[in-house]
Design a protein around this motif. Structure first.
Motif, PDB file in Angstrom:
ATOM      1  N   SER A 231      36.654  47.617 -20.523  1.00 44.65           N
ATOM      2  CA  SER A 231      37.280  46.297 -20.518  1.00 44.65           C
ATOM      3  C   SER A 231      38.357  46.262 -19.447  1.00 44.65           C
ATOM      4  O   SER A 231      38.738  47.297 -18.889  1.00 44.65           O
ATOM      5  CB  SER A 231      37.898  45.985 -21.892  1.00 44.65           C
ATOM      6  OG  SER A 231      38.916  46.936 -22.216  1.00 44.65           O
ATOM      7  N   ARG A 232      38.829  45.079 -19.175  1.00 42.16           N
ATOM      8  CA  ARG A 232      39.916  44.911 -18.213  1.00 42.16           C
ATOM      9  C   ARG A 232      40.961  43.973 -18.797  1.00 42.16           C
ATOM     10  O   ARG A 232      40.636  42.944 -19.371  1.00 42.16           O
ATOM     11  CB  ARG A 232      39.402  44.341 -16.883  1.00 42.16           C
ATOM     12  CG  ARG A 232      38.530  45.295 -16.089  1.00 42.16           C
ATOM     13  CD  ARG A 232      38.063  44.695 -14.769  1.00 42.16           C
ATOM     14  NE  ARG A 232      37.314  45.685 -13.980  1.00 42.16           N
ATOM     15  CZ  ARG A 232      36.796  45.465 -12.777  1.00 42.16           C
ATOM     16  NH1 ARG A 232      36.947  44.268 -12.214  1.00 42.16           N
ATOM     17  NH2 ARG A 232      36.137  46.422 -12.145  1.00 42.16           N
ATOM     18  N   GLY A 233      42.215  44.355 -18.623  1.00 38.85           N
ATOM     19  CA  GLY A 233      43.290  43.447 -18.954  1.00 38.85           C
ATOM     20  C   GLY A 233      43.813  43.545 -20.360  1.00 38.85           C
ATOM     21  O   GLY A 233      43.360  44.356 -21.175  1.00 38.85           O
ATOM     22  N   CYS A 234      44.778  42.688 -20.622  1.00 38.20           N
ATOM     23  CA  CYS A 234      45.490  42.693 -21.895  1.00 38.20           C
ATOM     24  C   CYS A 234      46.061  41.303 -22.127  1.00 38.20           C
ATOM     25  O   CYS A 234      46.586  40.683 -21.194  1.00 38.20           O
ATOM     26  CB  CYS A 234      46.616  43.734 -21.828  1.00 38.20           C
ATOM     27  SG  CYS A 234      47.683  43.764 -23.286  1.00 38.20           S
ATOM     28  N   PRO A 235      45.967  40.780 -23.336  1.00 36.77           N
ATOM     29  CA  PRO A 235      46.509  39.446 -23.611  1.00 36.77           C
ATOM     30  C   PRO A 235      47.997  39.450 -23.925  1.00 36.77           C
ATOM     31  O   PRO A 235      48.592  38.390 -24.125  1.00 36.77           O
ATOM     32  CB  PRO A 235      45.696  39.002 -24.836  1.00 36.77           C
ATOM     33  CG  PRO A 235      45.392  40.283 -25.551  1.00 36.77           C
ATOM     34  CD  PRO A 235      45.217  41.333 -24.480  1.00 36.77           C
ATOM     35  N   PHE A 236      48.610  40.632 -23.978  1.00 38.01           N
ATOM     36  CA  PHE A 236      50.011  40.730 -24.381  1.00 38.01           C
ATOM     37  C   PHE A 236      50.886  41.052 -23.170  1.00 38.01           C
ATOM     38  O   PHE A 236      50.576  41.946 -22.378  1.00 38.01           O
ATOM     39  CB  PHE A 236      50.183  41.789 -25.456  1.00 38.01           C
ATOM     40  CG  PHE A 236      49.306  41.545 -26.652  1.00 38.01           C
ATOM     41  CD1 PHE A 236      49.612  40.548 -27.560  1.00 38.01           C
ATOM     42  CD2 PHE A 236      48.162  42.290 -26.844  1.00 38.01           C
ATOM     43  CE1 PHE A 236      48.788  40.304 -28.646  1.00 38.01           C
ATOM     44  CE2 PHE A 236      47.330  42.063 -27.929  1.00 38.01           C
ATOM     45  CZ  PHE A 236      47.637  41.054 -28.830  1.00 38.01           C
ATOM     46  N   GLY A 237      51.980  40.326 -23.015  1.00 40.60           N
ATOM     47  CA  GLY A 237      52.839  40.469 -21.843  1.00 40.60           C
ATOM     48  C   GLY A 237      54.045  41.331 -22.111  1.00 40.60           C
ATOM     49  O   GLY A 237      55.186  40.834 -22.117  1.00 40.60           O
ATOM     50  N   CYS A 238      53.845  42.631 -22.314  1.00 38.43           N
ATOM     51  CA  CYS A 238      54.976  43.522 -22.546  1.00 38.43           C
ATOM     52  C   CYS A 238      55.915  43.473 -21.341  1.00 38.43           C
ATOM     53  O   CYS A 238      55.463  43.575 -20.191  1.00 38.43           O
ATOM     54  CB  CYS A 238      54.495  44.953 -22.779  1.00 38.43           C
ATOM     55  SG  CYS A 238      53.505  45.160 -24.274  1.00 38.43           S
ATOM     56  N   PRO A 239      57.226  43.335 -21.545  1.00 44.75           N
ATOM     57  CA  PRO A 239      58.158  43.143 -20.437  1.00 44.75           C
ATOM     58  C   PRO A 239      58.195  44.291 -19.436  1.00 44.75           C
ATOM     59  O   PRO A 239      58.497  44.077 -18.261  1.00 44.75           O
ATOM     60  CB  PRO A 239      59.516  42.998 -21.141  1.00 44.75           C
ATOM     61  CG  PRO A 239      59.191  42.593 -22.542  1.00 44.75           C
ATOM     62  CD  PRO A 239      57.891  43.248 -22.863  1.00 44.75           C
TER      63      PRO A 239
END
Length: 520
Positions: A231-239
């Motif tokens: 897979s690629r990417g992540c839906p969560f925007g960890c700072p």
């Protein structure tokens, strides 16, 4: 250099290279198939002749000291240039997935231009140049920066050079013009990852990776192991993280059938006996993950596997862990990041609680799955008391291996932007010296970084000392493998411990602040 106002040089032969690594002497440098250039090579090999050069794998026994703490691991610049001359490409692509590699991009691009071919087409890509394209084009001799996901941009650059299409219309690239640097932000992404060819592992020295026995995360059960990405990417925007932006701020995935077909290919073609999942979020889609693990069981593809890049901890429960164990999982990495509640809420913001992390660690332990925990110490604005709280939690977590990293500003992340705005990261910031996760050259405003290094060292050694009693089977299995295949391991371990004893036990750094400033 490429001049978009004139006819562009045709591109028939491309060399993609993964440059040497600036790394700390405390640890070995990982020797891992670079999946970035392997995927890019596979994507363009039907239109040009492609060769791949992994400078780390082919020179991992070579280490040139940079200073007391850091060394450059991999082929020398002269050796790399000799390989480029032998290949005689029309285009060289230099990967830069770690900020520390930007110094190699600077040196190699200029020497290629000056010593091999002044008209060579040179491109770079990866997280660092993707988020700092203007700086990259200003400080290096590259022609193009491919932003974010690289396949489409690289292919379209080659097509433009070979067909006369316009460069300035290509999505997701940056380049020079008469008026300065022009940036086309990436707006298009590969929606169906099943359409991608398998990574071009056949163009890499696969047997070298097996014999080096230095995979991502270092832990292994079978020497014939390789990374795999489903897979690629992540839906969560960890700072603190920039990866989610690099991959389009969302989660895209391959189908279970497509992933299982790659595992079968790896087993048949390379006799792969262990998998290292490099996904940011392997189990984010629970149904898909279960289908992959069940498929491994049903198709006779059970083999040891782990998740050295971390796993979506909030998706794990008894059912998932049982299935993972049955399909071959021997270790999971829990990227907790901080054990202090206030720091966790402010700097991490992942969709689980610290109590959940502790419960999952216990469930994994009950099933005989080894555990690794990642923590970050010294977020900008964090207090020393918060760091101490975090390490107390980390030691109480009861994981087999503790990896406490010191905060490193990653270009493109929210915290990096905050560091830029507050002056902690300036235009003169030395990414070569600073951007490693064990001893970054980075000070905060609230405490002396030396204290952070002391807490880091003590937590690591305290947790390590408990391993023989907490999990004797894991301790004996892992360290017996280390001693059998690398007999000098213990010597190097105690030499490094003695070398950095002042830092760990007496709170004195080996490299003084004045020395650091002198290197900038």
């Amino acid at each position: 250099m490429a001049d978009i106002s004139r006819p562009l040089r045709p591109i028939r032969r491309v060399m993609l290279l993964f440059p040497p690594m600036y790394d700390v002497k405390l640890i070995d440098t990982m020797v891992v198939p670079p999946m970035g250039i392997a995927c890019l090579g596979a994507y363009i090999r039907d239109m040009v002749e492609v060769s791949l050069l992994d400078c780390v794998a082919e020179g991992y026994r070579q280490a040139a000291p940079v200073n007391r703490e850091v060394e450059l691991v991999g082929l020398s610049a002269d050796e790399i240039l000799a390989r480029i001359r032998a290949c005689a490409p029309d285009m060289v692509g230099i990967s830069c997935i770690f900020s520390g590699q930007i110094a190699c991009v600077e040196q190699l691009s200029r020497r290629i231009r000056d010593e091999i071919d002044p008209d060579m087409v040179i491109a770079t890509g990866g997280t660092h140049p993707s988020f700092l394209p203007e700086q990259t084009l200003t400080r290096t001799a590259v022609d193009y920066v491919v932003l974010g996901e690289g396949e489409l941009g690289l292919k379209q650059i080659i097509e433009a050079h070979n067909s006369g299409n316009r460069i300035d219309n290509i999505d997701g690239i940056a380049f020079r013009t008469e008026n300065g640097v022009h940036v086309n932000p990436r707006t298009t992404w590969i929606e169906d990852l099943d359409t991608l060819p398998l990574p071009a592992r056949d163009l890499l020295p696969m047997e070298t990776y097996f014999s080096a026995r230095l995979p991502m995360g270092f832990h292994w059960r079978k020497t014939r192991n390789t990374p795999i990405v489903s897979s690629r990417g992540c839906p969560f925007g960890c700072p603190f993280c920039s990866s989610w932006r690099h991959w389009g701020q969302r989660f895209r995935k391959r189908s279970p059938e497509n992933v299982l077909a790659e595992i079968e290919h790896l087993k048949t073609r390379y006799n792969i006996q262990e998998l290292k999942w490099q996904d940011d979020n392997l189990t984010a889609d629970r149904n898909r993950a279960k289908a992959i693990f069940s498929g491994m069981i049903d198709r006779g593809l059970v083999m040891p596997w782990n998740t050295p890049n971390g796993i979506a901890l909030w998706t794990l429960d008894e059912e998932m862990l049982d299935l993972m164990k049955k399909s071959g999982c021997f270790e999971i990495t829990l990227a907790v990041e901080s054990g202090d509640p206030a720091s966790f809420e402010k700097y991490v913001r992942k969709p689980f609680t610290l109590d959940t992390a502790k419960r999952i660690a216990g469930l994994a332990r009950e099933r005989g799955i080894a555990t690794v925990a990642y923590f970050i110490l010294g977020f900008p604005g964090e207090t020393i008391d918060q760091i101490k709280n975090s390490m107390r939690y980390a030691l109480d977590l009861g994981v087999d291996y503790l990896s406490p990293f010191v905060y490193t500003p990653l270009p493109g992340s929210d915290l990096w932007q905050q560091c830029v705005e507050t002056g902690l990261v300036t235009d003169g910031y030395s990414y070569k010296d600073a951007n490693n996760f064990f001893k970054p050259d980075f000070d905060t405003q609230l405490f002396d970084i030396d204290e952070v290094y002391r807490l880091q060292g003590r937590a690591y050694l305290t947790n390590l000392a408990k391993l023989p009693f907490r999990n004797p089977a894991e301790f004996l299995a892992w360290y017996s493998r280390r001693l059998i295949f690398r007999p000098v391991f213990l010597r190097d371990f105690f030499q490094n411990l003695w070398k950095f004893r002042l830092q760990v036990f007496i709170n004195r750094r080996v490299v003084r602040t004045a020395d650091r400033k002198g290197r900038q």
